[in-house]
Motif scaffolding. Structure first.
Motif, short mmCIF file in Angstrom:
data_model
loop_
_atom_site.label_atom_id
_atom_site.label_comp_id
_atom_site.label_asym_id
_atom_site.label_seq_id
_atom_site.Cartn_x
_atom_site.Cartn_y
_atom_site.Cartn_z
N SER A 52 0.46 -1.41 0.02
CA SER A 52 -0.13 0.59 0.32
C SER A 52 0.61 1.65 -0.03
CB SER A 52 -0.88 -0.10 1.03
OG SER A 52 -1.62 -0.70 0.83
N ILE A 53 2.02 0.96 0.81
CA ILE A 53 2.87 2.52 0.54
C ILE A 53 3.61 2.20 -0.34
CG2 ILE A 53 5.58 3.48 1.95
CD1 ILE A 53 4.53 2.17 4.19
N LEU A 54 3.79 1.59 -1.04
CA LEU A 54 4.56 1.65 -2.63
C LEU A 54 3.55 2.35 -3.59
CD1 LEU A 54 6.33 -1.74 -2.73
CD2 LEU A 54 7.08 0.48 -2.20
N GLN A 55 2.76 1.95 -3.34
CA GLN A 55 1.14 2.20 -4.41
C GLN A 55 1.68 3.94 -4.61
OE1 GLN A 55 -2.27 0.06 -3.70
NE2 GLN A 55 -2.09 -1.70 -4.16
N THR A 56 1.85 4.28 -3.14
CA THR A 56 1.28 5.62 -2.99
C THR A 56 2.71 6.36 -3.53
OG1 THR A 56 2.12 6.21 -1.03
CG2 THR A 56 0.36 6.48 -0.94
N LEU A 57 3.49 5.56 -4.20
CA LEU A 57 4.95 6.48 -4.66
C LEU A 57 5.36 6.37 -5.77
CD1 LEU A 57 7.51 4.60 -1.90
CD2 LEU A 57 6.52 7.42 -2.29
N GLU A 58 4.42 5.27 -6.97
CA GLU A 58 3.78 5.41 -7.99
C GLU A 58 3.98 6.66 -9.19
OE1 GLU A 58 1.38 2.95 -11.13
OE2 GLU A 58 1.46 2.24 -9.51
N GLY A 59 4.49 7.20 -9.82
CA GLY A 59 4.71 8.20 -10.42
C GLY A 59 5.70 9.11 -10.36
N VAL A 60 6.07 9.12 -8.92
CA VAL A 60 7.28 10.19 -8.90
C VAL A 60 8.43 9.89 -8.53
CG1 VAL A 60 7.70 10.57 -5.80
CG2 VAL A 60 5.60 10.06 -6.57
N ARG A 61 9.35 11.10 -9.15
CA ARG A 61 10.53 11.29 -9.04
C ARG A 61 11.34 11.27 -7.80
NH1 ARG A 61 12.69 10.72 -14.25
NH2 ARG A 61 11.19 10.81 -15.39
N LEU A 62 11.54 9.72 -7.39
CA LEU A 62 12.59 10.26 -6.15
C LEU A 62 14.56 11.29 -6.59
CD1 LEU A 62 11.89 6.90 -4.82
CD2 LEU A 62 10.66 9.12 -3.89
N THR A 63 14.55 12.51 -5.62
CA THR A 63 15.86 12.74 -6.02
C THR A 63 16.76 12.41 -4.78
OG1 THR A 63 14.88 14.37 -7.72
CG2 THR A 63 17.60 14.53 -6.67
N PHE A 64 17.67 11.57 -5.25
CA PHE A 64 18.82 11.88 -3.67
C PHE A 64 19.87 11.78 -4.04
CE2 PHE A 64 18.38 8.11 -7.10
CZ PHE A 64 19.90 8.11 -6.99
N ASP A 65 20.82 11.98 -3.18
CA ASP A 65 22.45 11.79 -3.00
C ASP A 65 22.68 10.75 -2.17
OD1 ASP A 65 24.11 13.38 -3.42
OD2 ASP A 65 23.89 15.25 -1.61
N ASN A 66 24.14 10.29 -2.37
CA ASN A 66 24.85 9.70 -2.06
C ASN A 66 25.90 9.98 -0.98
OD1 ASN A 66 26.74 10.29 -4.65
ND2 ASN A 66 28.24 9.28 -3.50
N TYR A 76 21.98 5.62 0.37
CA TYR A 76 21.65 6.26 -0.76
C TYR A 76 20.59 7.25 0.24
CZ TYR A 76 24.16 4.57 -4.46
OH TYR A 76 25.56 3.77 -5.16
N ARG A 77 20.35 8.29 -0.18
CA ARG A 77 19.57 9.36 0.85
C ARG A 77 18.34 9.96 0.08
NH1 ARG A 77 20.65 13.23 5.54
NH2 ARG A 77 20.65 14.16 3.82
N ARG A 78 16.97 9.77 -0.22
CA ARG A 78 16.13 11.21 -0.90
C ARG A 78 16.64 12.36 -0.10
NH1 ARG A 78 9.59 10.90 -1.38
NH2 ARG A 78 9.41 12.36 -2.76
N GLU A 79 16.62 13.48 -1.02
CA GLU A 79 16.54 14.39 -1.09
C GLU A 79 15.31 14.96 0.38
OE1 GLU A 79 19.59 16.05 -0.89
OE2 GLU A 79 20.59 15.76 -2.44
N LEU A 80 15.96 16.20 0.99
CA LEU A 80 14.92 16.74 1.85
C LEU A 80 13.41 17.74 0.99
CD1 LEU A 80 13.13 16.86 4.77
CD2 LEU A 80 14.33 18.87 5.60
N TYR A 81 14.10 19.05 -0.06
CA TYR A 81 13.56 19.79 -1.04
C TYR A 81 12.75 18.04 -1.79
CZ TYR A 81 16.72 18.25 -4.88
OH TYR A 81 17.52 17.66 -5.97
N ASP A 82 13.15 16.82 -1.76
CA ASP A 82 12.06 16.23 -2.99
C ASP A 82 10.92 16.11 -1.82
OD1 ASP A 82 12.33 14.93 -5.20
OD2 ASP A 82 12.39 13.29 -4.02
N VAL A 83 11.19 15.51 -0.67
CA VAL A 83 9.95 15.55 0.30
C VAL A 83 9.17 16.02 0.57
CG1 VAL A 83 9.42 14.85 2.78
CG2 VAL A 83 11.76 14.03 0.85
N LYS A 84 9.64 17.60 0.31
CA LYS A 84 8.73 18.46 0.67
C LYS A 84 7.51 19.21 -0.64
CE LYS A 84 11.82 21.35 3.89
NZ LYS A 84 13.17 22.70 3.79
N HIS A 85 8.77 18.66 -2.01
CA HIS A 85 7.67 18.90 -3.01
C HIS A 85 6.67 17.94 -3.29
CE1 HIS A 85 7.36 18.23 -7.75
NE2 HIS A 85 7.27 19.27 -8.35
N GLN A 86 7.00 17.20 -2.93
CA GLN A 86 5.96 15.79 -2.07
C GLN A 86 4.54 16.05 -2.36
OE1 GLN A 86 7.19 11.38 -2.44
NE2 GLN A 86 5.15 10.56 -2.01
#
Length: 352
Positions: A52-66, A76-86
């Motif tokens: 169910s959680i994965l379904q909420t991510l479908e169509g989302v582009r995750l930006t990350f940094d290493n 690797y970790r998702r960028e915080l600004y990317d979370v805010k954008h979502q």
């Protein structure tokens, strides 16, 4: 009230865990923190469906940094600004209080009973990654039932998943990731796990699974979550006998009973002993979960700054409390880390 956990050696040079003799605080009966800790109805622990959680991510582009740890290990970790954008783009109402803390104010590390810092990666989580590497080199961690207690961005769990798939290890493994806030699990914990898993795929395979005629962009710092990528992730979890269990809500006796069904034999917890109110709960929960797992050998790895000024928790207080409740089945080892401007410690708890 907001605060930060970043302290310098100048602040901490008068605190040395090795200079403090750790003894039980009382010879008499100690009142159990688990018995007295009050969990509000809205904060009761709950297990969530990974699909169910994965379904909420479908169509989302995750930006990350290493990130490379002091020991040279990459996560690797998702960028915080990317979370805010979502959050801003979603039609559904993500917790208005969390949205205010994360986007409008952006100044609160922790707010009790609202947000416990899960969107940020704290320094000690990188120490845990290095320690986890050492454990996987000499033990059967990839064939364990693991709980990351207070996972947040879950970098230690991400490293475990990354190693599991890099080594093509088919032994059964359960990984429970718990955080006070469900939205932390949905927006950073599970996305980070997916990103680290995706890093183990061949580039050609990742390209095939994340691009189509409409979304053809392919960047080395992004992962576009397609239906096909989710399906492949779930397929490989089954193939490699990996069970990922997201758990939200407060710690306490109810939480321990809930996760107890998974027979936890390895606990990870980073930066969770900062509060004097919950520090005893963490100590008792570790003891309770390992004792009731039915295992002949359990282990916990706790990482923390030596002292949390302005908040009240410390490694000394945690060790004092833990020693006051433990029995002869538990052995404790403390390793101090002072490789930068922060004095930190790794506490290894063995249950035999």
């Amino acid at each position: 009230m907001s605060f930060a956990f970043g302290f310098t050696d100048e602040d901490l040079n008068d605190v040395d865990i090795h200079d403090t003799k750790v003894e039980p605080t009382s010879k008499g009966k100690i009142e159990s923190a688990l018995e007295t800790f009050n969990v509000l109805p809205e904060h009761q622990p709950r297990i969530h469906c990974l699909s169910s959680i994965l379904q909420t991510l479908e169509g989302v582009r995750l930006t990350f940094d290493n990130y490379i740890t002091a020991g040279g290990h990459i996560v690797y970790r998702r960028e915080l600004y990317d979370v805010k954008h979502q959050i801003m783009m979603e039609e559904k109402d993500v917790s208005s209080k969390l949205s205010e803390l994360l986007i409008e104010r952006n100044d609160a590390d922790v707010q009790s009973n609202v947000y416990e810092g899960g969107f940020k990666s704290w320094e000690c989580s990188f120490d845990v990654v290095d320690a986890i590497h050492a454990v996987t080199e000499k033990s059967g961690l990839l064939n364990s039932s693991i709980l990351e207690l207070g996972c947040g961005t879950a970098l230690p769990s991400c490293y475990i998943i990354k190693r599991k798939f890099e080594e093509r290890d088919h032994r059964s493994m359960s990984l429970l990731v718990s955080d006070f806030n469900f939205e932390v699990l949905r927006l950073v914990t599970i996305p980070n796990i997916m990103i680290n898993w995706a890093s183990t795929l061949a580039v050609e395979e990742l390209h095939r699974l994340t691009t189509d005629e409409v979304n053809s962009r392919f960047e080395n710092n992004e992962v576009f979550i397609t239906k096909e990528l989710i399906q492949e992730f779930e397929k490989q979890l089954q193939l490699y006998n990996v069970q990922i269990v997201p758990v939200s809500g407060s710690w306490g006796r109810e939480f321990n009973q809930l996760v107890g069904q998974y027979k936890i034999d390895f606990i990870i917890s980073s930066e969770t002993i900062y509060s004097p109110d919950t520090l005893p709960v963490v100590a008792e929960s570790i003891k309770n979960i390992l004792e009731n797992a039915g295992t002949t050998h359990g282990q916990a790895l706790i990482a923390a700054k030596n002292i949390y000024f302005g908040v009240g928790g410390s490694v000394v207080d945690f060790l004092t409390y833990l020693n006051s409740i433990k029995n002869s089945h538990f052995e404790i080892e403390v390793k101090e880390i002072a490789d930068s401007s922060l004095r930190r410690s790794l506490i290894t708890i063995e249950y035999k």
